[in-house]
Write an enzyme that holds these catalytic residues in place. Structure first.
Site, PDB file in Angstrom:
ATOM      1  CG  ASP A   1      10.040   8.359   8.058  1.00  0.00           C
ATOM      2  OD1 ASP A   1       9.666   8.226   6.873  1.00  0.00           O
ATOM      3  OD2 ASP A   1      11.204   8.661   8.362  1.00  0.00           O
TER       4      ASP A   1
ATOM      5  CG  ASP B   1       4.957  -3.466  -4.969  1.00  0.00           C
ATOM      6  OD1 ASP B   1       5.558  -4.557  -5.112  1.00  0.00           O
ATOM      7  OD2 ASP B   1       5.497  -2.466  -4.469  1.00  0.00           O
ATOM      8  CG  ASN B   2       7.413  -0.812  -7.521  1.00  0.00           C
ATOM      9  OD1 ASN B   2       6.667  -0.168  -6.791  1.00  0.00           O
ATOM     10  ND2 ASN B   2       8.587  -1.264  -7.106  1.00  0.00           N
TER      11      ASN B   2
ATOM     12  N   GLY C   1       0.794  -1.222   0.000  1.00  0.00           N
ATOM     13  CA  GLY C   1       0.000   0.000   0.000  1.00  0.00           C
ATOM     14  C   GLY C   1       0.826   1.271   0.000  1.00  0.00           C
TER      15      GLY C   1
ATOM     16  N   GLY D   1       2.464   3.773   1.550  1.00  0.00           N
ATOM     17  CA  GLY D   1       2.976   4.011   2.893  1.00  0.00           C
ATOM     18  C   GLY D   1       3.450   5.421   3.125  1.00  0.00           C
TER      19      GLY D   1
END
Length: 607
Positions: A221, A360-361, A186, A188
């Protein structure tokens, strides 16, 4: 099917491949593996109750419709100079299954959702505008570049201000990373701000990268650092002007927010400056968008996503197959296979290695996305690995066509349950046609790079094999060598009158395979029935003089770290005309041999 069978079946080029084994990966690409088709059908699940997400607009009157029609007419519509004049389109993406949890906290698994609503996290220190892309602002977003003077603009493109009409969301997807299923991944550190339909009727999705934590941040983060953001901003635009299908970048901002990063995962943590890129794509859905739903048997959500993508991103397919959803899905997959082959063939033609070809890319629109540890070839090395995190070399340069096919096989498995059971086996046909499609596009592009208007498969492949082998053996520069061929007359090539500034071709002048290339190249050009000047003009339009080499990007990054953004701006200007000799680029040494220190540069997934 064995490699030999593929070669004999399609091209009868085994002797050439023995001459230049790297062509196996470059040209033939994939060797088909059996697909694990099963007859099982994932169980259907109910759609969770969705909460209201936005207030509906007031009812339209004839007067308001006419005013909107007139104001949006391309001939009348003016570029917006203030953010208050600009607005997002209706948020269609928010109609897809949404995570009912509205609190933004990290969760290992978010079930039965395609998006989660979450706000960007504001930067704490002052934001500085590193660069804007005027062409993207004007031609895609209908913004006048002067909009950057709007006091709210920098806050908008950094995530510190959310515009009215925006519903920020993070997308849930999964993926295979380096060949292994990683389950939920997902967005992030990215927030989808909304959708925009411009004066040309094009639909674009705006996304911030580096804008804070989301439910999918895992252990991250949610931030991006300046070095990786400069690379993404510049490369997406460089690729566009090279003619490669790609996402776009509109702006880049930097802050002094300290972001801790261990660049090479070796325990050497350092604080870097935070940055945010505003990037655009027709859609940000990827192969992994479908995989996560199929893997968890979320059938209703998968069906909703498939139907949405068909309607919004491939409407021509719906129009062509109005009466059969199965036909639409099969046509969608066939299109993705063809367009992915086209994208990867263009990568190979400009010497681009993506570095992280995880599922996912991989974009469902077959555009290059997620610029991370990528690299352009300097010396021609078919096993070039730009990503220092790729220990096994899975995503090396020559392996890209084969990896793309493997990824397409995973997409086929994800789409299978959306089809009627009797039609599922038909997903194999586009996979079987992938190699042929890729080979055709590849040869067409390289024929133009060699100055040919026609294609003679076996002859042209032989010439290309000789040329690439000579580059490989002499460690000659890929981009410069092809460009040198385009800038030197045939008479001088035959006479070996190679100027000193042709530093790519100079390396291979006396190499055995290059001699074999030159023994046949003039005769092949004669068959084109064209002048040498025309040949050179065609070749210069197909062979760039400037690419975003790692050392050029690094120099821009180091200057930007000191708040000198002039090199970023200069590179952006130059890379918009990569096929044209430019005075400022020549004076800056952009077409000179890479400096020795550039060999020590390393990039990784840490960004």
């Amino acid at each position: 099917m064995s490699l030999g069978t593929v070669v004999r079946k399609h091209f009868l080029l085994l002797p050439l491949l023995l001459l230049c084994p790297s062509l196996v990966g470059l040209f033939l690409g994939p060797v088909f593996a059996a697909s694990p088709w099963s007859n099982g059908r994932p169980s259907s699940t109910s759609t969770p109750l969705l909460r209201p997400r936005h207030t509906c607009p007031p009812a339209l009157t004839l007067d308001s419709v006419m005013k909107r029609y007139i104001s949006c007419s391309p001939a009348i519509m003016s570029l917006k100079k203030q953010l208050s004049e600009w607005s997002f389109a209706d948020p269609k993406l928010a109609s897809l299954p949404l995570d009912p949890e509205l609190d933004n906290y990290v969760r290992r698994f978010v079930p039965k959702a395609i998006f989660s609503q979450c706000q960007p996290t504001p930067m704490k220190t002052p934001r500085k505008l590193v660069a804007i892309n005027e062409e993207v602002l004007k031609n895609i977003l209908d913004m006048d570049p002067e909009i950057k003077q709007d006091p709210d603009f920098v806050d908008f493109v950094s995530g510190n201000k959310v515009l009215t009409g925006s519903i920020p969301m993070a997308h849930r997807y999964g993926g295979h990373q380096f060949g292994s299923w990683a389950d939920q991944l997902g967005d992030g550190r990215a927030h989808l701000l909304g959708e925009y339909i411009n004066k040309l009727g094009e639909r674009w999705e705006l996304q911030l990268k580096g804008s804070g934590r989301t439910p999918y941040s895992r252990f991250g983060d949610g931030r991006a650092v300046l070095r990786s953001s400069v690379r993404e901003f510049l490369c997406s635009e460089a690729m566009f002007y090279l003619g490669v299908p790609t996402s776009r970048a509109a702006s880049l901002i930097v802050t002094d927010d300290p972001i801790p990063r261990d660049m090479f995962y070796d325990g050497n943590m350092k604080l870097e400056r935070g940055a945010v890129v505003l990037r655009l794509a027709p859609t940000w859905f990827r192969f992994g968008s479908f995989q996560i739903l199929a893997k968890h048997h979320e059938q209703d959500e998968l069906n909703a996503l498939v139907d949405f993508v068909l309607q919004e991103n491939f409407p021509q397919i719906v129009r062509s197959h109005p009466d059969s959803r199965d036909d639409q899905i099969l046509a969608l997959f066939r299109t993705v296979c063809q367009d992915t082959a086209n994208m990867v063939a263009h990568w190979m033609a400009v010497g681009f290695a993506h570095g992280v070809m995880n599922t996912d890319n991989m974009s469902i629109k077959s555009i290059t996305i997620d610029y991370g540890p990528y690299g352009f070839l300097d010396e021609y090395d078919p096993h070039y690995i730009p990503n220092s995190s790729d220990d096994m070399g899975r995503y090396d340069f020559q392996n890209q066509p084969t990896v793309a096919l493997w990824n397409l096989q995973q997409l086929a498995l994800a789409l299978k349950s959306a089809l009627s059971e009797s039609r599922r086996e038909e997903l194999t046909k586009p996979l079987e046609e992938y190699a042929k499609n890729y080979q055709k596009i590849f040869l067409d592009i390289f024929a133009r790079k060699l100055g040919f208007q026609t294609i003679k498969t076996s002859e042209d492949m032989e010439l290309l094999a000789y040329l690439l082998k000579s580059l490989e053996l002499k460690n000659a520069d890929f981009t410069q060598s092809f460009r040198d061929l385009s800038e030197i007359s045939l008479a001088d090539l035959v006479a070996k009158k190679i100027p000193e500034n042709a530093w790519g071709l100079k390396k291979v002048l006396d190499e055995e395979h290059f001699q074999k290339f030159m023994d046949k190249y003039p005769a092949r050009l004669e068959e084109e029935n064209t002048t040498d000047e025309e040949r050179m003009t065609r070749m210069q339009a197909a062979n760039p003089r400037y690419i975003l080499r790692n050392w050029l990007a690094q120099r821009a990054i180091e200057m930007a770290e000191k708040d000198d953004f002039s090199e970023v701006e200069k590179l952006l200007r130059v890379l918009k005309k990569p096929y044209t000799i430019q005075k400022e680029a020549e004076e800056s040494g952009y077409a000179q041999p890479p400096p020795k220190w550039s060999k020590q540069l390393r990039v990784s997934c840490s960004s």
